[in-house]
Scaffold this motif. Sequence first.
Motif, PDB file in Angstrom:
ATOM      1  N   ALA A  18     -19.777 -97.418  53.632  1.00  0.00           N
ATOM      2  CA  ALA A  18     -20.919 -96.501  53.687  1.00  0.00           C
ATOM      3  C   ALA A  18     -20.440 -95.058  53.622  1.00  0.00           C
ATOM      4  O   ALA A  18     -21.038 -94.229  52.935  1.00  0.00           O
ATOM      5  CB  ALA A  18     -21.728 -96.731  54.959  1.00  0.00           C
ATOM      6  N   LEU A  22     -21.736 -92.448  50.875  1.00  0.00           N
ATOM      7  CA  LEU A  22     -22.445 -91.230  51.276  1.00  0.00           C
ATOM      8  C   LEU A  22     -21.668 -89.984  50.874  1.00  0.00           C
ATOM      9  O   LEU A  22     -22.245 -89.010  50.388  1.00  0.00           O
ATOM     10  CB  LEU A  22     -22.712 -91.239  52.782  1.00  0.00           C
ATOM     11  CG  LEU A  22     -23.636 -92.353  53.292  1.00  0.00           C
ATOM     12  CD1 LEU A  22     -23.623 -92.396  54.813  1.00  0.00           C
ATOM     13  CD2 LEU A  22     -25.040 -92.196  52.758  1.00  0.00           C
ATOM     14  N   TYR A  23     -20.368 -90.011  51.066  1.00  0.00           N
ATOM     15  CA  TYR A  23     -19.497 -88.901  50.688  1.00  0.00           C
ATOM     16  C   TYR A  23     -19.603 -88.648  49.175  1.00  0.00           C
ATOM     17  O   TYR A  23     -19.812 -87.520  48.727  1.00  0.00           O
ATOM     18  CB  TYR A  23     -18.052 -89.236  51.081  1.00  0.00           C
ATOM     19  CG  TYR A  23     -17.015 -88.269  50.596  1.00  0.00           C
ATOM     20  CD1 TYR A  23     -16.740 -87.107  51.307  1.00  0.00           C
ATOM     21  CD2 TYR A  23     -16.284 -88.521  49.441  1.00  0.00           C
ATOM     22  CE1 TYR A  23     -15.764 -86.223  50.878  1.00  0.00           C
ATOM     23  CE2 TYR A  23     -15.315 -87.645  49.003  1.00  0.00           C
ATOM     24  CZ  TYR A  23     -15.058 -86.500  49.720  1.00  0.00           C
ATOM     25  OH  TYR A  23     -14.096 -85.622  49.287  1.00  0.00           O
ATOM     26  N   GLN A  25     -21.996 -89.667  47.129  1.00  0.00           N
ATOM     27  CA  GLN A  25     -23.355 -89.300  46.753  1.00  0.00           C
ATOM     28  C   GLN A  25     -23.635 -87.837  47.062  1.00  0.00           C
ATOM     29  O   GLN A  25     -24.316 -87.157  46.297  1.00  0.00           O
ATOM     30  CB  GLN A  25     -24.364 -90.204  47.463  1.00  0.00           C
ATOM     31  CG  GLN A  25     -25.739 -90.138  46.869  1.00  0.00           C
ATOM     32  CD  GLN A  25     -25.758 -90.515  45.398  1.00  0.00           C
ATOM     33  OE1 GLN A  25     -25.132 -91.488  44.996  1.00  0.00           O
ATOM     34  NE2 GLN A  25     -26.469 -89.753  44.608  1.00  0.00           N
ATOM     35  N   THR A  43     -27.606 -98.273  45.460  1.00  0.00           N
ATOM     36  CA  THR A  43     -26.816 -98.536  46.655  1.00  0.00           C
ATOM     37  C   THR A  43     -26.266 -99.955  46.603  1.00  0.00           C
ATOM     38  O   THR A  43     -26.854-100.848  46.007  1.00  0.00           O
ATOM     39  CB  THR A  43     -27.660 -98.344  47.928  1.00  0.00           C
ATOM     40  OG1 THR A  43     -28.760 -99.237  47.899  1.00  0.00           O
ATOM     41  CG2 THR A  43     -28.149 -96.912  48.056  1.00  0.00           C
ATOM     42  N   ARG A  73     -19.373 -83.312  53.951  1.00  0.00           N
ATOM     43  CA  ARG A  73     -18.392 -83.893  53.033  1.00  0.00           C
ATOM     44  C   ARG A  73     -16.975 -83.549  53.479  1.00  0.00           C
ATOM     45  O   ARG A  73     -16.091 -84.402  53.480  1.00  0.00           O
ATOM     46  CB  ARG A  73     -18.602 -83.401  51.598  1.00  0.00           C
ATOM     47  CG  ARG A  73     -19.740 -84.086  50.884  1.00  0.00           C
ATOM     48  CD  ARG A  73     -19.793 -83.723  49.415  1.00  0.00           C
ATOM     49  NE  ARG A  73     -18.840 -84.560  48.699  1.00  0.00           N
ATOM     50  CZ  ARG A  73     -17.729 -84.114  48.098  1.00  0.00           C
ATOM     51  NH1 ARG A  73     -17.408 -82.852  48.113  1.00  0.00           N
ATOM     52  NH2 ARG A  73     -16.937 -84.943  47.466  1.00  0.00           N
ATOM     53  N   VAL A  97     -21.583 -89.111  59.951  1.00  0.00           N
ATOM     54  CA  VAL A  97     -22.127 -90.095  59.004  1.00  0.00           C
ATOM     55  C   VAL A  97     -23.649 -90.134  59.124  1.00  0.00           C
ATOM     56  O   VAL A  97     -24.367 -90.128  58.121  1.00  0.00           O
ATOM     57  CB  VAL A  97     -21.532 -91.503  59.255  1.00  0.00           C
ATOM     58  CG1 VAL A  97     -22.238 -92.557  58.409  1.00  0.00           C
ATOM     59  CG2 VAL A  97     -20.035 -91.506  58.965  1.00  0.00           C
ATOM     60  N   ARG A 101     -26.261 -89.142  56.194  1.00  0.00           N
ATOM     61  CA  ARG A 101     -27.259 -90.127  55.762  1.00  0.00           C
ATOM     62  C   ARG A 101     -28.667 -89.561  55.899  1.00  0.00           C
ATOM     63  O   ARG A 101     -29.485 -89.710  54.989  1.00  0.00           O
ATOM     64  CB  ARG A 101     -27.129 -91.405  56.573  1.00  0.00           C
ATOM     65  CG  ARG A 101     -28.287 -92.343  56.229  1.00  0.00           C
ATOM     66  CD  ARG A 101     -28.282 -93.648  56.911  1.00  0.00           C
ATOM     67  NE  ARG A 101     -28.342 -93.562  58.353  1.00  0.00           N
ATOM     68  CZ  ARG A 101     -28.212 -94.636  59.125  1.00  0.00           C
ATOM     69  NH1 ARG A 101     -28.012 -95.822  58.578  1.00  0.00           N
ATOM     70  NH2 ARG A 101     -28.276 -94.522  60.435  1.00  0.00           N
ATOM     71  N   LEU A 104     -29.442 -87.192  53.057  1.00  0.00           N
ATOM     72  CA  LEU A 104     -29.646 -87.896  51.786  1.00  0.00           C
ATOM     73  C   LEU A 104     -30.977 -88.656  51.795  1.00  0.00           C
ATOM     74  O   LEU A 104     -31.667 -88.713  50.773  1.00  0.00           O
ATOM     75  CB  LEU A 104     -28.472 -88.828  51.495  1.00  0.00           C
ATOM     76  CG  LEU A 104     -27.152 -88.112  51.190  1.00  0.00           C
ATOM     77  CD1 LEU A 104     -26.017 -89.118  51.047  1.00  0.00           C
ATOM     78  CD2 LEU A 104     -27.260 -87.245  49.953  1.00  0.00           C
ATOM     79  N   GLU A 105     -31.359 -89.231  52.935  1.00  0.00           N
ATOM     80  CA  GLU A 105     -32.654 -89.910  53.016  1.00  0.00           C
ATOM     81  C   GLU A 105     -33.797 -88.927  52.795  1.00  0.00           C
ATOM     82  O   GLU A 105     -34.778 -89.252  52.126  1.00  0.00           O
ATOM     83  CB  GLU A 105     -32.812 -90.588  54.382  1.00  0.00           C
ATOM     84  CG  GLU A 105     -31.990 -91.838  54.540  1.00  0.00           C
ATOM     85  CD  GLU A 105     -32.141 -92.486  55.899  1.00  0.00           C
ATOM     86  OE1 GLU A 105     -32.040 -93.726  55.955  1.00  0.00           O
ATOM     87  OE2 GLU A 105     -32.347 -91.770  56.908  1.00  0.00           O
ATOM     88  N   LEU A 112     -31.751 -95.512  53.898  1.00  0.00           N
ATOM     89  CA  LEU A 112     -30.365 -95.905  53.681  1.00  0.00           C
ATOM     90  C   LEU A 112     -29.804 -96.609  54.926  1.00  0.00           C
ATOM     91  O   LEU A 112     -28.748 -96.265  55.436  1.00  0.00           O
ATOM     92  CB  LEU A 112     -29.510 -94.679  53.323  1.00  0.00           C
ATOM     93  CG  LEU A 112     -29.867 -93.980  52.006  1.00  0.00           C
ATOM     94  CD1 LEU A 112     -29.075 -92.695  51.839  1.00  0.00           C
ATOM     95  CD2 LEU A 112     -29.631 -94.903  50.826  1.00  0.00           C
TER      96      LEU A 112
END
Length: 176
Positions: A18, A22-23, A25, A43, A73, A97, A101, A104-105, A112
């Motif tokens: 994950a 995520l990193y 993305q 995903t 990041r 993390v 997340r 990004l959500e 996610l």
Amino acid sequence: MADPFTLGAVGGVVLSEAIKFLYGQAGELIKLRREKRVKKTTTDAQVFATPTELQEPDPELAAHFEPDLRELRHALADYADGVDPVETSDRALIDAVGALRNILEIVYHRDLTLRGESRQTANADVTGEARVREVAGYVAAVRAGRLVSGSVRGRLEAERVEAGGEAIGVDVDSVE
């Protein structure tokens, strides 16, 4: 902030994968924003509870969160590259993390949740707009008591706000 009992419970392998996703993305989102284009990403079914296609990020939200994306990041780089081991008990790692997340959500308007994670998802997508001539008391385009996840936008236009009046786009008591 991520709940350590949900992210930490998924196991090191899923969490490691994950982090890599995520990193990567977040980096893609920053590049896509700069190049003003969209790239579809799906995903991984081995990592996420519900595989989904990420496309068409919200450009305003991506711009707003870019400094946070860059910072997160950097915080996750050595974990994503396998330099540092992923420990599910590392609170700072779990928080980073979870924060990445959540961003990004919000930007992609997609859940996610990781495979094996029991997480209550109440991702709200709220938009409010108010157009008024005069404000003598209180007016808000969006008023919320508590936000846990999701995105909120409020737009308010007022021709005149009298002394003592309040005109607010988004009014939130707490964000968790």
